[in-house]
Enzyme design. Structure first.
Site, PDB file in Angstrom:
ATOM      1  N   HIS A 281       6.401 -36.590  19.746  1.00 41.99           N
ATOM      2  CA  HIS A 281       6.604 -37.881  20.398  1.00 41.99           C
ATOM      3  C   HIS A 281       7.257 -37.758  21.771  1.00 41.99           C
ATOM      4  O   HIS A 281       7.702 -38.741  22.343  1.00 41.99           O
ATOM      5  CB  HIS A 281       7.465 -38.794  19.527  1.00 41.99           C
ATOM      6  CG  HIS A 281       6.878 -39.084  18.184  1.00 41.99           C
ATOM      7  ND1 HIS A 281       7.112 -38.278  17.080  1.00 41.99           N
ATOM      8  CD2 HIS A 281       6.049 -40.065  17.748  1.00 41.99           C
ATOM      9  CE1 HIS A 281       6.466 -38.753  16.032  1.00 41.99           C
ATOM     10  NE2 HIS A 281       5.815 -39.850  16.403  1.00 41.99           N
TER      11      HIS A 281
ATOM     12  N   HIS B 234      17.177   8.839   0.777  1.00 39.98           N
ATOM     13  CA  HIS B 234      15.722   8.636   0.748  1.00 39.98           C
ATOM     14  C   HIS B 234      15.015   9.424   1.849  1.00 39.98           C
ATOM     15  O   HIS B 234      13.834   9.705   1.746  1.00 39.98           O
ATOM     16  CB  HIS B 234      15.385   7.139   0.888  1.00 39.98           C
ATOM     17  CG  HIS B 234      15.329   6.666   2.313  1.00 39.98           C
ATOM     18  ND1 HIS B 234      16.438   6.548   3.121  1.00 39.98           N
ATOM     19  CD2 HIS B 234      14.287   6.298   3.094  1.00 39.98           C
ATOM     20  CE1 HIS B 234      16.069   6.122   4.322  1.00 39.98           C
ATOM     21  NE2 HIS B 234      14.776   5.957   4.334  1.00 39.98           N
TER      22      HIS B 234
ATOM     23  N   HIS C 297      10.691  10.504   4.065  1.00 36.65           N
ATOM     24  CA  HIS C 297      10.352  10.785   5.463  1.00 36.65           C
ATOM     25  C   HIS C 297      10.047  12.247   5.760  1.00 36.65           C
ATOM     26  O   HIS C 297      10.058  12.674   6.920  1.00 36.65           O
ATOM     27  CB  HIS C 297      11.474  10.281   6.378  1.00 36.65           C
ATOM     28  CG  HIS C 297      11.678   8.808   6.288  1.00 36.65           C
ATOM     29  ND1 HIS C 297      10.644   7.909   6.427  1.00 36.65           N
ATOM     30  CD2 HIS C 297      12.782   8.069   6.026  1.00 36.65           C
ATOM     31  CE1 HIS C 297      11.114   6.671   6.272  1.00 36.65           C
ATOM     32  NE2 HIS C 297      12.407   6.746   6.021  1.00 36.65           N
TER      33      HIS C 297
END
Lengths: 185, 468
Positions: free
Chosen positions: B129, B234, B239
């Site tokens: 608007h 990890h 990786h």
């Protein structure tokens, strides 16, 4: 440097189409490349399709207002790929490791290439090639990633075929709707 | 709707004051973290009810990372981001301060900013608007001035909803939706001592280079957050392929650094580091960057002391609770925005020292792209792990099974004089346990007095002063 090889520059008007025979040879080359990538023959891809002076760039897309001078992407800013041959080689080395877990079990690839236009350039040894692609990856049971986009390639004519000298890859996604990019475009 | 007589509103006019949600207490969710057995109930990764409680208890209260000052240097420069699932605009003001607002028009709620970022904006106009707002968030006008002719309309009372508090720490801008939250400095506590490894190793400070990369991962936001808070374990397995590709060998923490390596946690924020000087930087693949960090480490000894100077490029990772993470040495900074219990939007940036030579900045930009972007050789293998760690819990029986967080239960380091809860060795679940303990504190406590004095609060010791 030729404008043609300036990675930041789009092609000028594509209004110098090559003869049908050259166009056919380029199409065959593009389809063969797609077939090698489908088969994850990445080392063969480097050796058989990539020019030693390759510049392979896929910028990150941003949503910007039309009047924003920066535009949707900009060379020197964030990119998924901005590689020369040693960098592409590092990526391929990872794929070739048995511990590349995101690729073991293998991903199923389909590279669909279309909208191919081949134009002559001011340098008779170089061709300007535009194409569109659909890059489909599916792995495990139902993990599917589909990326659409366009490419602007500069091919160098060599004996018996072509080598990819420059590739600009423009995907249509802003937020990448995939967890990774274990593929080439 | 207010029928009049509301505080701050003239009679008959609607009260449009910002509404900041109230926290509750969810002891039943706090109980999903079992401190005694070092286990986490998998409901925390899949339950919609738990997720809605997280939005209320954590994302509507915690200080959340918004932007780096360098992204919006001039008045009218802005970026759009999220706080939890709330869309937020961050704008530099004419007086150089920074404001942040909900990106939602107070009229029908549409977004007033559709783009990722921009420069020198004069304001934001809603496409619906035509309500327009200044860069200060105030309503400037409406299309056709229809409203201005209406008795019930008072422009000055309407604006974009501002965050409750906004502040920055050494270039990093944070905000909270909680007016009662303690200051950013208190929220971070002595964890800033560790953040300074990246933010204050050079007198000229830092900047982001190269914009943001955004991607979706179908995982719960806590898996990547806990991964960066203290899961270097990890890296050896996940990786291996990336390390082979870049370094020509597997991930190597360098066993000669075992004695130095530690984890530290403050209010759930955590760092693990190996203090090997350049282990992370080396993985970016550019020998010049390694030289740069060796020099930087030497120079930074005066500012940071020997220990932190060794950490600038070391194998290490950090999370600032709840969802802002970074890797020293690799210089990737990122937010894991929650998008439901099973999805995140990951946004990544690259941080460099302002004083770094241009070619070094360029190598960081490319190095982060090659390693920690969606096509990077390290990030490549993270996503699927987090997706399946999340997705398997659709199994009703599977999600009844507890998860094991018990590595290094006896590893508290009571001698080392460092800020926070310190544990020996970086291969340890200690920081992850404290991350989930902090999560449980947010679920349980409806007030900041309890939140700042629970188990994750830094132990009282002379550490900070001594270490300075």
């Amino acid at each position: 440097m030729l404008d043609l090889l300036n990675i930041a520059k789009p092609f000028a008007d594509m209004d110098t189409p090559v003869d049908a025979e050259t166009e056919r040879a380029v199409c065959r080359w593009l389809y063969a490349e797609a077939r090698f990538l489908d088969a994850e023959r990445y080392q063969d891809w480097l050796e058989g399709f990539i020019d030693p002076e390759i510049h392979y760039w896929m910028p990150d897309m941003e949503t910007r207002r039309r009047d924003d001078p920066r535009g949707t992407f900009s060379y020197g800013e964030a990119a998924y790929f901005d590689d020369n041959l040693p960098e592409l080689t590092i990526r391929v080395k990872r794929y070739n490791e048995p511990s590349a877990w995101a690729d073991n079990p293998a991903t199923r690839h389909a590279h669909l290439i279309s909208n191919i236009e081949v134009n002559a350039t001011d340098d008779p040894s170089l061709l300007a090639v535009c194409s569109a692609f659909t890059n489909v990856r599916n792995r495990n049971e139902a993990d599917q990633d589909i990326i659409h986009g366009r490419r602007e390639d500069v091919l160098r004519k060599v004996e018996g075929g072509f080598r990819l000298l420059r590739r600009r890859v423009f995907i249509v996604q802003n937020v990448l709707l995939s967890k990774n990019l274990n593929t080439f475009f | 709707m207010c029928e009049g007589g509301c505080k701050g509103a003239a009679k008959g006019r609607p009260d449009m004051k910002p509404v900041y949600p109230r926290a509750a207490s969810y002891p039943q969710y706090a109980g999903l973290v079992d401190r005694k057995n070092a286990q986490v109930d998998r409901q925390v990764f899949v339950s919609d009810a738990v997720y809605q409680a997280e939005l209320q208890q954590i994302f509507a209260r915690a200080w959340l990372f918004l932007a780096h000052e360098s992204q919006i240097p001039n008045p009218g420069d802005f970026i759009r981001t999220s706080m939890g699932e709330d869309d937020v605009i961050v704008v530099r003001q004419r007086d150089k301060s920074v404001k942040a607002f909900l990106n939602s028009c107070p009229h029908r709620g549409n977004r007033v900013c559709m783009v990722d970022a921009g420069t020198k904006a004069r304001g934001f106009i809603c496409n619906y608007h035509g309500w327009s707002f200044g860069i200060d968030g105030a309503l400037r006008g409406t299309d056709g001035k229809v409203y201005e002719k209406d008795q019930s309309f008072e422009k000055a009372q309407i604006g974009l909803t501002p965050v409750a508090q906004i502040d920055s720490y050494k270039g990093l801008i944070f905000a909270t939706f909680d007016p009662d939250a303690p200051s950013l400095a208190e929220y971070l506590g002595p964890f800033t001592w560790y953040m300074d490894i990246m933010l204050d190793n050079d007198p000229e400070g830092t900047e982001f280079v190269g914009g943001a990369i955004k991607s979706e991962i179908d995982c719960n936001w806590k898996f990547p957050a806990e991964n960066f808070v203290g899961d270097i374990l990890h890296a050896f397995w996940t990786h291996q392929s990336g390390a082979q590709a870049i370094l020509g060998g597997g991930v190597d923490l360098g066993s000669r650094y075992d004695e130095l390596a530690f984890q530290a946690s403050v209010y759930g924020h955590g760092i693990e580091t190996n203090l090997d000087k350049v282990g992370n930087t080396r993985t970016l693949g550019y020998p010049e960057l390694v030289d740069y960090v060796f020099d930087l480490s030497e120079k930074a000894k005066d500012r940071l002391g020997e220990l932190r100077a060794r950490a600038i490029g070391a194998v290490s990772s950090c999370t600032v609770f709840p969802n802002f993470s970074f890797l020293p040495g690799q210089n990737t900074f990122r937010v894991w925005h929650p998008r439901g219990p099973g999805k995140i939007e990951l946004v990544v940036w690259t941080l460099v020292n302002k004083s770094a030579p241009e070619h070094i900045k360029e190598q960081y930009r490319k190095g982060v792209m090659m390693t920690f972007s969606p096509g990077g050789v390290f990030e490549m293998d993270d996503g699927e792990n987090w997706e399946y760690s999340t997705r398997v819990n659709q199994g009703f029986v599977t999600r009844q099974q507890p998860l094991h967080y018990a590595l290094g239960l006896e590893s508290a380091d009571l001698e080392r004089d460092l800020p926070g809860h310190v544990h020996k060795g970086s291969l340890n679940d200690a920081n992850q346990r404290l991350f989930y303990t902090r999560w449980a504190e947010f679920m349980e406590y409806d007030n900041w007095t309890d939140l700042q004095s629970g188990e994750t609060a830094p132990p009282q010791k002379k550490a900070v002063e001594a270490a300075e």
